[in-house]
Design a protein around this motif. Structure first.
Motif, short mmCIF file in Angstrom:
data_model
loop_
_atom_site.label_atom_id
_atom_site.label_comp_id
_atom_site.label_asym_id
_atom_site.label_seq_id
_atom_site.Cartn_x
_atom_site.Cartn_y
_atom_site.Cartn_z
N LEU A 68 0.83 -1.20 0.00
CA LEU A 68 0.00 0.00 0.00
C LEU A 68 0.87 1.26 0.00
N GLY A 69 1.92 1.25 0.79
CA GLY A 69 2.84 2.38 0.82
C GLY A 69 3.53 2.59 -0.52
N ARG A 70 3.91 1.50 -1.16
CA ARG A 70 4.57 1.61 -2.47
C ARG A 70 3.61 2.16 -3.53
N ALA A 71 2.35 1.75 -3.45
CA ALA A 71 1.35 2.26 -4.39
C ALA A 71 1.14 3.76 -4.19
N VAL A 72 1.15 4.20 -2.94
CA VAL A 72 1.01 5.63 -2.64
C VAL A 72 2.16 6.42 -3.25
N VAL A 73 3.38 5.95 -3.05
CA VAL A 73 4.56 6.65 -3.58
C VAL A 73 4.50 6.72 -5.10
N GLU A 74 4.09 5.62 -5.73
CA GLU A 74 4.04 5.59 -7.19
C GLU A 74 3.02 6.60 -7.74
N GLU A 75 1.84 6.64 -7.15
CA GLU A 75 0.81 7.56 -7.66
C GLU A 75 1.16 9.01 -7.36
N LEU A 76 1.68 9.30 -6.17
CA LEU A 76 2.08 10.67 -5.86
C LEU A 76 3.16 11.16 -6.80
N GLY A 77 4.10 10.28 -7.14
CA GLY A 77 5.22 10.66 -8.00
C GLY A 77 4.81 11.05 -9.40
N ALA A 78 3.58 10.72 -9.80
CA ALA A 78 3.10 11.07 -11.14
C ALA A 78 2.44 12.45 -11.18
#
Length: 273
Positions: free
Chosen positions: A65-75
């Motif tokens: 879940l944390g990795r998904a958050v980082v990926e979406e924020l980074g876009a």
């Protein structure tokens, strides 16, 4: 801590949707930072053993879940533009994602700002519809904001605090980088001989005094008249925020969590460096 004072409803919201203007406005509104599905997952995340902070509780977002958050924020285009202007690079690390929950009818936080941690940005993303937006004061971009980074002049050996712009861009960490009193806007304060006979303890005292003077000057209104500051708070962005929308802001911007109305407030908090 919590504060009963509410922002003035006669004051218009503060607006800025361009990440390239974050240094002038102190923040940027970010649309669609997180998808609706990811916001739903975060909103349903168990908050067992959450830590109590100020007027809310918080829990780290880790694992997939944390990795998904980082990926979406980074876009986020607004976030990337803000990072580029603030730090002088397109490289960034999104860290410390937290779900923060504020119970219904909780009063707002006391207004606050970071007095030295200028080498990061912080972000807030709304996980539920119809929540109260984060509040703040108009950013004073012409102020001198304090830093805790000290360097020596290569000419005279004097130690001084770096200006905010240099510190947040981490220029002092580059190979073959150096600093002089002249770059700091003044003549050398002393000779190298005098530098040798002065103690490091004396230098540290001078630096601390300089830091304290800067804090008192820059945040005088917050320190001396906090109630007036509370009454002058405005919405950061539009008052009606949607799921997945948020803001990214400079830590030196005076701001506060607004508390919660009839329903709980759930947001994602994160840092960027």
């Amino acid at each position: 801590q919590a504060m009963q004072s509410k922002p003035s409803r006669t004051l218009s919201p503060l607006r800025n949707a361009d990440g390239q203007h974050i240094l002038h406005h102190g923040f940027v509104e970010c649309s669609r930072m997180l998808s609706a599905n990811l916001c739903m997952e975060l909103a349903s995340m168990p908050l067992d053993n959450a830590s109590v902070i100020s007027n809310a509780i918080q829990k780290d977002v880790t694992g997939p879940l944390g990795r998904a958050v980082v990926e979406e924020l980074g876009a986020s285009i607004q976030l990337r533009d803000a990072v580029s202007v603030t730090f002088g690079t397109t490289l960034m690390e999104i860290c410390m994602p937290l779900v923060i929950k504020t119970e219904p009818h909780t009063p707002a936080q006391i207004a606050h700002a970071d007095d030295h941690r200028v080498r990061e940005l912080f972000g807030i993303v709304h996980l539920l519809e119809g929540q109260l937006p984060t509040e703040g004061l108009p950013y004073r971009s012409n102020c001198t904001y304090p830093t805790d980074v000290a360097v020596r002049c290569i000419e005279c050996g004097s130690q001084m605090l770096l200006p905010e712009e240099v510190a947040r861009r981490r220029e002092h960490l580059r190979i073959n980088w150096h600093w002089t009193c002249q770059r700091g806007g003044h003549a050398c304060r002393r000779t190298k001989r005098r530098r040798l006979i002065e103690s490091e303890e004396s230098e540290d005292t001078e630096l601390l005094a300089e830091f304290n003077r800067t804090v008192l000057t820059t945040f005088r209104e917050l320190i001396e008249n906090p109630l007036k500051v509370q009454e002058s708070m405005r919405c950061l962005g539009r008052p009606e925020v949607a799921v997945g929308e948020g803001i990214v802001a400079l830590p030196t911007m005076i701001h506060r969590g607004p508390g919660a109305g009839e329903k709980e407030r759930l947001v994602l908090f994160f840092s960027v460096r």
